[in-house]
Structures are given as C-alpha cells and as structure tokens.
Design an enzyme around this catalytic site. Sequence first.
Site, PDB file in Angstrom:
ATOM      1  N   ASN A   7       0.876  -1.177   0.000  1.00 47.24           N
ATOM      2  CA  ASN A   7       0.000   0.000   0.000  1.00 47.24           C
ATOM      3  C   ASN A   7       0.916   1.230   0.000  1.00 47.24           C
ATOM      4  O   ASN A   7       1.479   1.601   1.028  1.00 47.24           O
ATOM      5  CB  ASN A   7      -0.872  -0.049   1.256  1.00 47.24           C
ATOM      6  CG  ASN A   7      -1.867   1.099   1.323  1.00 47.24           C
ATOM      7  OD1 ASN A   7      -1.816   2.032   0.512  1.00 47.24           O
ATOM      8  ND2 ASN A   7      -2.764   1.027   2.285  1.00 47.24           N
ATOM      9  N   LYS A  14       3.338   0.693   3.085  1.00 50.00           N
ATOM     10  CA  LYS A  14       3.014  -0.374   4.038  1.00 50.00           C
ATOM     11  C   LYS A  14       3.083  -1.703   3.306  1.00 50.00           C
ATOM     12  O   LYS A  14       2.741  -1.771   2.117  1.00 50.00           O
ATOM     13  CB  LYS A  14       1.576  -0.209   4.544  1.00 50.00           C
ATOM     14  CG  LYS A  14       1.399   0.885   5.561  1.00 50.00           C
ATOM     15  CD  LYS A  14      -0.005   0.785   6.154  1.00 50.00           C
ATOM     16  CE  LYS A  14      -0.515   2.159   6.485  1.00 50.00           C
ATOM     17  NZ  LYS A  14      -1.941   2.303   6.528  1.00 50.00           N
ATOM     18  N   ARG A  91      -2.634  -1.887  -3.453  1.00 47.47           N
ATOM     19  CA  ARG A  91      -3.858  -1.128  -3.223  1.00 47.47           C
ATOM     20  C   ARG A  91      -3.825   0.125  -4.092  1.00 47.47           C
ATOM     21  O   ARG A  91      -2.844   0.856  -4.097  1.00 47.47           O
ATOM     22  CB  ARG A  91      -3.942  -0.717  -1.755  1.00 47.47           C
ATOM     23  CG  ARG A  91      -5.142   0.148  -1.512  1.00 47.47           C
ATOM     24  CD  ARG A  91      -5.155   0.708  -0.115  1.00 47.47           C
ATOM     25  NE  ARG A  91      -6.304   1.573   0.004  1.00 47.47           N
ATOM     26  CZ  ARG A  91      -6.319   2.680   0.713  1.00 47.47           C
ATOM     27  NH1 ARG A  91      -5.255   3.068   1.364  1.00 47.47           N
ATOM     28  NH2 ARG A  91      -7.401   3.407   0.773  1.00 47.47           N
ATOM     29  N   HIS A 180     -13.305   2.828   0.203  1.00 49.35           N
ATOM     30  CA  HIS A 180     -13.249   1.741   1.209  1.00 49.35           C
ATOM     31  C   HIS A 180     -13.890   0.446   0.696  1.00 49.35           C
ATOM     32  O   HIS A 180     -14.348  -0.378   1.480  1.00 49.35           O
ATOM     33  CB  HIS A 180     -14.008   2.124   2.504  1.00 49.35           C
ATOM     34  CG  HIS A 180     -13.445   3.282   3.251  1.00 49.35           C
ATOM     35  ND1 HIS A 180     -14.249   4.219   3.860  1.00 49.35           N
ATOM     36  CD2 HIS A 180     -12.177   3.655   3.508  1.00 49.35           C
ATOM     37  CE1 HIS A 180     -13.494   5.127   4.463  1.00 49.35           C
ATOM     38  NE2 HIS A 180     -12.229   4.814   4.267  1.00 49.35           N
ATOM     39  N   ASN A 211     -10.749   7.109  10.671  1.00 48.57           N
ATOM     40  CA  ASN A 211     -10.529   8.541  10.429  1.00 48.57           C
ATOM     41  C   ASN A 211     -11.408   8.995   9.275  1.00 48.57           C
ATOM     42  O   ASN A 211     -12.129   9.974   9.364  1.00 48.57           O
ATOM     43  CB  ASN A 211      -9.066   8.802  10.084  1.00 48.57           C
ATOM     44  CG  ASN A 211      -8.232   8.864  11.335  1.00 48.57           C
ATOM     45  OD1 ASN A 211      -8.664   9.408  12.348  1.00 48.57           O
ATOM     46  ND2 ASN A 211      -7.040   8.310  11.278  1.00 48.57           N
ATOM     47  N   ARG A 241     -13.085  15.585   8.142  1.00 47.82           N
ATOM     48  CA  ARG A 241     -13.866  15.927   6.940  1.00 47.82           C
ATOM     49  C   ARG A 241     -15.317  16.225   7.317  1.00 47.82           C
ATOM     50  O   ARG A 241     -15.880  15.565   8.194  1.00 47.82           O
ATOM     51  CB  ARG A 241     -13.843  14.762   5.949  1.00 47.82           C
ATOM     52  CG  ARG A 241     -12.519  14.628   5.247  1.00 47.82           C
ATOM     53  CD  ARG A 241     -12.498  13.401   4.336  1.00 47.82           C
ATOM     54  NE  ARG A 241     -11.338  12.591   4.625  1.00 47.82           N
ATOM     55  CZ  ARG A 241     -11.200  11.326   4.256  1.00 47.82           C
ATOM     56  NH1 ARG A 241     -12.140  10.704   3.595  1.00 47.82           N
ATOM     57  NH2 ARG A 241     -10.106  10.672   4.564  1.00 47.82           N
ATOM     58  N   GLY A 331     -11.336   1.678  12.832  1.00 43.03           N
ATOM     59  CA  GLY A 331     -10.896   2.170  14.145  1.00 43.03           C
ATOM     60  C   GLY A 331     -12.010   2.480  15.124  1.00 43.03           C
ATOM     61  O   GLY A 331     -12.032   1.967  16.247  1.00 43.03           O
ATOM     62  N   GLU A 385      -8.248  -5.305   4.939  1.00 43.96           N
ATOM     63  CA  GLU A 385      -8.142  -4.983   3.520  1.00 43.96           C
ATOM     64  C   GLU A 385      -6.957  -5.700   2.871  1.00 43.96           C
ATOM     65  O   GLU A 385      -7.028  -6.129   1.729  1.00 43.96           O
ATOM     66  CB  GLU A 385      -8.016  -3.461   3.349  1.00 43.96           C
ATOM     67  CG  GLU A 385      -9.323  -2.751   3.651  1.00 43.96           C
ATOM     68  CD  GLU A 385      -9.163  -1.297   4.048  1.00 43.96           C
ATOM     69  OE1 GLU A 385      -8.700  -1.043   5.182  1.00 43.96           O
ATOM     70  OE2 GLU A 385      -9.505  -0.425   3.259  1.00 43.96           O
TER      71      GLU A 385
HETATM   72  P1  ADP Z   1      -7.906   5.200   8.968  1.00 42.34           P
HETATM   73  O1  ADP Z   1      -9.154   5.777   8.376  1.00 42.34           O
HETATM   74  O2  ADP Z   1      -6.791   6.183   9.087  1.00 42.34           O
HETATM   75  O3  ADP Z   1      -7.510   3.852   8.409  1.00 42.34           O
HETATM   76  P2  ADP Z   1      -8.589   3.731  11.375  1.00 42.34           P
HETATM   77  O4  ADP Z   1      -9.620   2.837  10.809  1.00 42.34           O
HETATM   78  O5  ADP Z   1      -7.316   3.134  11.846  1.00 42.34           O
HETATM   79  O6  ADP Z   1      -8.308   4.976  10.462  1.00 42.34           O
HETATM   80  O7  ADP Z   1      -9.264   4.527  12.591  1.00 42.34           O
HETATM   81  C1  ADP Z   1      -8.532   5.429  13.355  1.00 42.34           C
HETATM   82  C2  ADP Z   1      -9.472   6.110  14.329  1.00 42.34           C
HETATM   83  O8  ADP Z   1     -10.103   5.126  15.149  1.00 42.34           O
HETATM   84  C3  ADP Z   1      -8.744   7.008  15.332  1.00 42.34           C
HETATM   85  O9  ADP Z   1      -8.564   8.294  14.855  1.00 42.34           O
HETATM   86  C4  ADP Z   1      -9.714   7.013  16.478  1.00 42.34           C
HETATM   87  O10 ADP Z   1     -10.620   8.083  16.294  1.00 42.34           O
HETATM   88  C5  ADP Z   1     -10.483   5.732  16.348  1.00 42.34           C
HETATM   89  N1  ADP Z   1     -10.254   4.817  17.476  1.00 42.34           N
HETATM   90  C6  ADP Z   1      -9.237   3.940  17.668  1.00 42.34           C
HETATM   91  N2  ADP Z   1      -9.374   3.309  18.858  1.00 42.34           N
HETATM   92  C7  ADP Z   1     -10.485   3.810  19.446  1.00 42.34           C
HETATM   93  C8  ADP Z   1     -11.160   3.576  20.678  1.00 42.34           C
HETATM   94  N3  ADP Z   1     -10.716   2.702  21.568  1.00 42.34           N
HETATM   95  N4  ADP Z   1     -12.284   4.297  20.916  1.00 42.34           N
HETATM   96  C9  ADP Z   1     -12.738   5.191  20.023  1.00 42.34           C
HETATM   97  N5  ADP Z   1     -12.165   5.442  18.856  1.00 42.34           N
HETATM   98  C10 ADP Z   1     -11.047   4.781  18.556  1.00 42.34           C
END
Ligand code: ADP
Length: 401
Positions: A7, A14, A91, A180, A211, A241, A331, A385
């Site tokens: 990626n 990555k 990716r 996504h 995010n 966003r 996340g 992914e």
């Molecule tokens: P990306 O879109 O960058 O791939 P991820 O899917 O890794 O992002 O999500 C990252 C986000 O997940 C972080 O910014 C945070 O807001 C959220 N996150 C991670 N752990 C927790 C948690 N324990 N509780 C709430 N939100 C979380």
Amino acid sequence: MKVLVINAGSSSLKYQLYDMTDESVLAKGLVERIGMDSSILNHKPTGKEEVTEVSEILEHTTAIRKVLEKLVDPEYGVLKSVEEIQAVGHRVVHGGEAFKSSALVTGEVKSEIRRLFDLAPLHNPPAIMGITAAEKNMPGVPQVVAFDTAFHQTMEEKVYLYPIPKVLYKKHHVRRYGAHGTSHDYVSKAAAEYLDRPIEDLKIITCHIGNGASLTAVKNGKSYDTSMGLTPLEGLMMGTRSGDLDPAVVTFVMNKEELSISEVNSMLNKHSGLLAISGSSSDMRDVTDGLAEGEPNATLAFEMYEYRLRKYIGSYAAAMDGVDVIVFTAGVGENSVVVREKVCENLTYLGVKIDPELNKVRSGDPRRISTPDSKVEVLVVPTNEELMIARDTHRIVLESK
Ligand code: ADP
C-alpha cells in the site's frame, strides 16, 4: 503461494507478506518519510521482535529493495530467497469506471490508472510509483491491483449520478464512485460467513468508521449504495472531513472569506468534522473522553457524529427496503463501545437491540453484539483490507496461469 501486499502512499509504503496456504501473515511493516531526511523502516516478522532502521530512502524503488532485504535477512527475515514471492498485490484508491474488480497489471492497466490521476491526484500517483518499484525489484513476478472503488461499480445509474447537468458526467466523469470498497466487500462477506447464511439472501449495512468513514448498503452481496461520492468527502461526518453539506455553503464561504479552491478544499477535508466541532481533536477517543467529562464542545461533536451516522443507517434501510445485518468496522467501529451503543439505542424502530455486555467485549474476531430477539443482527467485524487484496491477487494470478 507467497503474496506481498503493498500500500504505497506519497511518502510511505506499508507491506504485508502472506502465505496463502493458510492465509497467515509472515511479516509486515511500514516505511515512512520516503524522500525526506532519515527515512524509517519498521519491520515486524511474525513471532519475532520488531526492528526499526533509519536510513536515507529517496524513492519507492529503494524502499521496496530495503523491504526485500529485511524479508530475507538471516536474523529478521522470513524467506530464504526473494524468489519465494510469487505475486504482488497493490492497493489503488481510484479505479474509475474502468475497473469493476481487481486486475492483473499490464501496460494498458497502468495507462488507465494514470488516466485516473485527475480523479485521485493525491492517491493514484503513489500507487503507480509502488507498482513500478515492485516491477524493478521483482522483474517477471505478476502484479495485481485492487481498487477501493471497484466494489461500488455495481451501483445503478440512479444511485451513482448526481442530479446536475449530464454533460459533466460525459466530459469530466463527475459521478459517485465511493471508497473503502475492499473493506466493505471483506466485512460483508465475513459477516455472512459468521452468520452461516448465503450473502445473496442478505441486506447488510456496513459501517466502516475510522478517520475516514463510509457506509455501504450491501444487497445480495453487491454494493447498492455507498456514502462517499466523487471524492471521499461526501457522506458521514469524519475525523477532519465535513461529510454532507449544502453545496451552496462552499461558494458562500469562498465569497465571504475570499478563499481559493485549495483553501476551501483544505477547510472541508482537514479542518472540519470532529476536529472543527470539538475544537481540539479529530480522534474519537478524545471526543468520547470529553463526552464522559461533560465537556460541551466534545459532547456536541459526538452528538452530531452519532446523529449523522444514524440517519445514514436509516436511509440505507429505506434504500434496500429493510436491513438484516448491521456491521461495525475500522478504528471507531471496532473499538468505540459508546458510538455503537448510542447509534443502536436509537434504532428501535428497526427492531435493533444490542446486549450491553456483548458490546463491551474486545476481540480480534467477528462477533455478535445484538440480543437473540433483535430483528437485525448487529456485528463487529475487524476489517482486513490486506487479506482481501492478497486473496484477489492469489486468485487472479492462479487464473492467469
Ligand atoms: P484510517 O481511516 O486512518 O484507516 P482507522 O480505521 O485506523 O483509520 O481509525 C482510526 C481512528 O479510530 C482514530 O482516529 C480514532 O478516532 C479511532 N479509534 C481507535 N481506537 C479507538 C477507541 N478505543 N475508541 C474510540 N475510537 C477509537
């Protein structure tokens, strides 16, 4: 077959190395600060300590060469020789209308990805750098590209067109593409498998909330609608966003504040969402901490985020004339107990009921959080992914032989 998944970003790369005989990860890692002073390579062989190496890596070809050196390193390596890698999967963010599924890389495929630079100026150029770098380091090894948009190519015209002059679609390809897709595809399939039900019989709403965040209405295993559009700005409120807003806000604000196109783009992509409303953080962990402490700005940010997410779930239940399964992933979706709780608390009209104890369970595997009498199955499915890309790469390379 051993498959290397890559990626590539503009200054990062990555990677994960899979053994497809059992889909195990042999090693993974990340190269950061490519093209800057002191690039960092973090390499984690499965079952061994992580190693970090700081060196000068000026471009992606050197980054991949360093990764390959680590993969065959006598101490940190997991392979005897680079020749063991039989395929590489990449990716790619934007596949436009040309790519409805993953594809074997050819000269024509690369040209098409280049033609799409216009639609993904930040993301598609690094993908081409990654592909070229892999080709230089591993000549003759088949390469496959997997697109974030491909899964959504099943959307019907009535769903993907914007109600604006059609000439803009013809001339500039202005339409909804979504994003996504690899994640929505993976988690919807994993959900059907977990429930032991054919995906063709299910109406699934997949909530990929990290995010960046998007929702997909998956009907009979296909993307029926998704919340992101021409770009990943449409749809849900996200970390930084805005998501949906009246398009007239853009011209109004540009006029009042005398903003340029790039300034307004930056405002909507980098300085909006949770960050703008909480006034302090784009991270849902900070926002929910603020909510627990009763901090007013964090509380408002949380309430707006949850409200907008819940409205989208309702609209996708309407779009599919029902919903059998709601899946939370990424996340926020995988980790935030309170986001899941608040969203589901207000979906009683759909017959959604979650078990507060199951909702608190942490696990790396798919799990149910709804009660046995809930009319809708609510699941948490960790996304993967890279595995989806490795599976596509494996299948396409075998089919091409
Ligand atoms: P990306 O879109 O960058 O791939 P991820 O899917 O890794 O992002 O999500 C990252 C986000 O997940 C972080 O910014 C945070 O807001 C959220 N996150 C991670 N752990 C927790 C948690 N324990 N509780 C709430 N939100 C979380």
